[in-house]
Every structure is written in C-alpha cells, then in structure tokens.
Design a protein around this motif. Structure first.
Motif, PDB file in Angstrom:
ATOM      1  N   ARG A   1       0.815  -1.216   0.000  1.00 37.39           N
ATOM      2  CA  ARG A   1       0.000   0.000   0.000  1.00 37.39           C
ATOM      3  C   ARG A   1       0.843   1.257   0.000  1.00 37.39           C
ATOM      4  O   ARG A   1       0.467   2.257  -0.593  1.00 37.39           O
TER       5      ARG A   1
ATOM      6  N   SER B   1       1.324   4.024  -3.366  1.00 31.90           N
ATOM      7  CA  SER B   1       0.280   4.982  -2.994  1.00 31.90           C
ATOM      8  C   SER B   1       0.783   6.121  -2.127  1.00 31.90           C
ATOM      9  O   SER B   1       0.004   6.911  -1.633  1.00 31.90           O
TER      10      SER B   1
ATOM     11  N   THR C   1      -2.036   6.965   4.440  1.00 31.86           N
ATOM     12  CA  THR C   1      -2.631   8.118   3.791  1.00 31.86           C
ATOM     13  C   THR C   1      -3.647   7.653   2.758  1.00 31.86           C
ATOM     14  O   THR C   1      -3.899   6.481   2.590  1.00 31.86           O
ATOM     15  N   ARG C   2      -4.227   8.602   2.030  1.00 31.39           N
ATOM     16  CA  ARG C   2      -5.211   8.260   1.012  1.00 31.39           C
ATOM     17  C   ARG C   2      -4.572   7.379  -0.053  1.00 31.39           C
ATOM     18  O   ARG C   2      -3.397   7.487  -0.382  1.00 31.39           O
ATOM     19  N   LEU C   3      -5.388   6.507  -0.612  1.00 28.03           N
ATOM     20  CA  LEU C   3      -4.896   5.615  -1.640  1.00 28.03           C
ATOM     21  C   LEU C   3      -4.501   6.411  -2.871  1.00 28.03           C
ATOM     22  O   LEU C   3      -5.157   7.374  -3.251  1.00 28.03           O
TER      23      LEU C   3
ATOM     24  N   GLU D   1     -12.895   5.040   0.744  1.00 31.76           N
ATOM     25  CA  GLU D   1     -11.449   5.253   0.763  1.00 31.76           C
ATOM     26  C   GLU D   1     -10.948   5.446   2.185  1.00 31.76           C
ATOM     27  O   GLU D   1      -9.871   4.974   2.546  1.00 31.76           O
TER      28      GLU D   1
ATOM     29  N   SER E   1      -8.084   3.208   3.992  1.00 35.08           N
ATOM     30  CA  SER E   1      -6.887   3.897   4.481  1.00 35.08           C
ATOM     31  C   SER E   1      -6.720   3.771   5.985  1.00 35.08           C
ATOM     32  O   SER E   1      -5.604   3.698   6.488  1.00 35.08           O
TER      33      SER E   1
END
Length: 291
Positions: free
Chosen positions: A139, A143, A148-150, A277, A281
């Motif tokens: 991940r 990313s 953190t956000r994808l 999301e 995350s």
C-alpha cells in the motif's frame, strides 16, 4: 444476528484458484514485505509468479523539463530531476527487483518471471492480468505514505482489475485474530469474496467472520446459505448481520471482530459512498478486493 459453525476435518476442501500471483515491485520496504506475502500465497496455491516493474512514463517525461525538481526523502532538499540520473536509478531498482524476486521464490521452489514495462503502472498491470490472477501491491509503495489516502494506481486496480487485488500492509498484533469478509446482502455479488475469505482462513489457520451489511426488512436466507457453504468447506466461522450504515460503522464492526485480514467485493455498495477510501486507508491490515 450471529450464527457460528464449527470446523470439521472430513469435509472436502475447495480447489485453489488456478491463476497466477502478480506482484508489483518498486524497491520500497513495503514492496519487499508484499513480495514475501505473494510468495506465501503462491506457495500455498502452487501458482506461478509474475513480478512487474514499471518505469513510470510521466516521471520520465517530467525529468526532461529543466524546471523539474525532486525532494530528498530525508534531507528535504530540492535538486534538479535529471533524466540520465533517473534512468540510472530505475535500472538499479529493476535489477534489485529481479534479485529479490528470484531469491524469494527460489526458497519456495516457485516458477517466477520478471516483466519490465514502461508506461503507466495501472495500465500495464491491467494489460497483463487475467480474471483468475491475484495482484499484490504494498500500500505504501505505489500509494505514497502508509496510512494516507490511496494513490491513483491502487484506486484504478481496485475498480477495474479483472481478478483479485491484495493491498498489503503489515498487520498490527491483536489479541483476536480473525479473517473478516464484508458483504452486501446480495449474495450474487459475494460468492467470490466468501471463497477468498475461506481460503485465507484455512491458510492462516484463523477463524472467519462474515459481516453482512443489511436492512431490517431483508430476509435471512443469505446468511443461512453462506453458513451452509462454510460448514461444507469445514471452516470455523460466524456470520453477523450489521446495519447498512456508514463506512465508519463498518470500520468499527471490523475492529470489534479483531480483524487481521479483510476481504470485500468491489461491487459492495460501500464503494459507492465517499467513506470507502477512508475505510481502506484507516485499517492497517491486508485488504483483498474481489471483482
């Protein structure tokens, strides 16, 4: 509602998936951890392994501009992004990826191949992937920073991959250890997710929880059918119906189950709201998304 089944030892086991295990390599620490996970999965499935290293064209194009800069990860200093230096670093990373792939799979006696590509990561993976394949990626490697956000690559693969996608994260130790499958009420979209969850539970020797997001008026036949299938496969499992609420409610339910791995179908209506999301995350555990 909670229903529990007890594993038995004389039940037939479901056949392992026949596809390959694809692993995205970029030289990051989490990428190497994902490589080990891919090796364990491929060994259990007796599957061939395809390593993928992509030279990102957008990055190479950016290096051609005189104003392009890169920032050191530890120093924080900006310096020119030079095409020749970038090409050299990519060649070094590709060779490191080749050695890591060979060493990891040789220990397990697995057939492996490294595919070197130049293009956009998600597009290259989609071009190589078949419906029965599993693609594994760390991940944090593709990313950005873990937690953190994808990033765009992960988002595209989660929504478009013809096979399963495993977003690898190093799971935190927990007092409870369960594989959790998060489902819609609609069983038609859930069969593959349940099958994958059963495989994970059997391989990791962990119990299985199936959480079905449902409305009060929905009938209970879906839960009963899932339990029948799991009992036939000899899987120690329990099924819970949880309210069709927000992504945050789903996160809390997963935490209450002591989840160490999560399986969810991308057809789940969870992915239609903006909280999906955040769900992916916030959870620091491996997540497998099925078609």
């Amino acid at each position: 509602m909670v229903v529990t089944t007890t594993a038995t030892t004389d039940k037939p086991k479901a056949p392992m998936p026949a596809g390959r295990v694809l692993i995205l390599l970029d030289g990051s620490r989490l990428s190497l951890a994902a490589l080990e996970a891919a090796g364990e999965i491929a060994s259990a499935r007796h599957a061939d392994v395809l390593g993928i290293f992509v030279e990102e064209t957008n990055l190479l194009r950016a290096a051609g501009y005189g104003f392009a800069r890169e920032v050191g990860g530890s120093s924080g200093l900006a310096r020119p992004l030079e095409a020749a230096a970038l090409e050299g670093r990519l060649q070094v990373l590709a060779e490191q990826a080749r050695r890591s792939l060979q060493q990891t799979m040789a220990r397990r006696g697995l057939v492996q191949t490294l595919k070197l590509c130049r293009g956009r990561v998600a597009e290259e993976v989609l071009n190589l992937m078949q419906p029965e394949d599993l693609v594994v990626l760390g991940r944090g490697g593709w990313s950005g920073i873990p937690g953190t956000r994808l990033g765009s690559t992960a988002r595209v693969l989660l929504r478009q991959a013809p096979g399963d996608v495993l977003l690898w994260a190093e799971p935190r130790p927990r007092r409870q250890n369960r594989v959790v499958v998060l489902l819609n009420h609609d069983q038609g979209a859930n069969h593959r997710a349940v099958r994958v969850g059963a495989e994970l539970a059997r391989r990791s020797n962990q119990p299985l929880s199936v959480l079905i997001r449902t409305n009060p008026e929905d009938d209970q036949s879906v839960a009963e059918d899932i339990l029948t299938y799991l009992q036939r496969e000899g899987i120690a499992a329990r099924v819970k119906r949880i309210p069709m609420a927000s992504a945050g409610a789903a996160v809390r339910a997963l935490q209450e189950e002591g989840a160490t791995q999560l399986v969810v179908s991308r057809t789940s209506n969870l992915f239609t709201d903006q909280g999906a999301e955040a769900l992916l995350s916030e959870l620091s555990l491996p997540i497998t998304v099925t078609p």
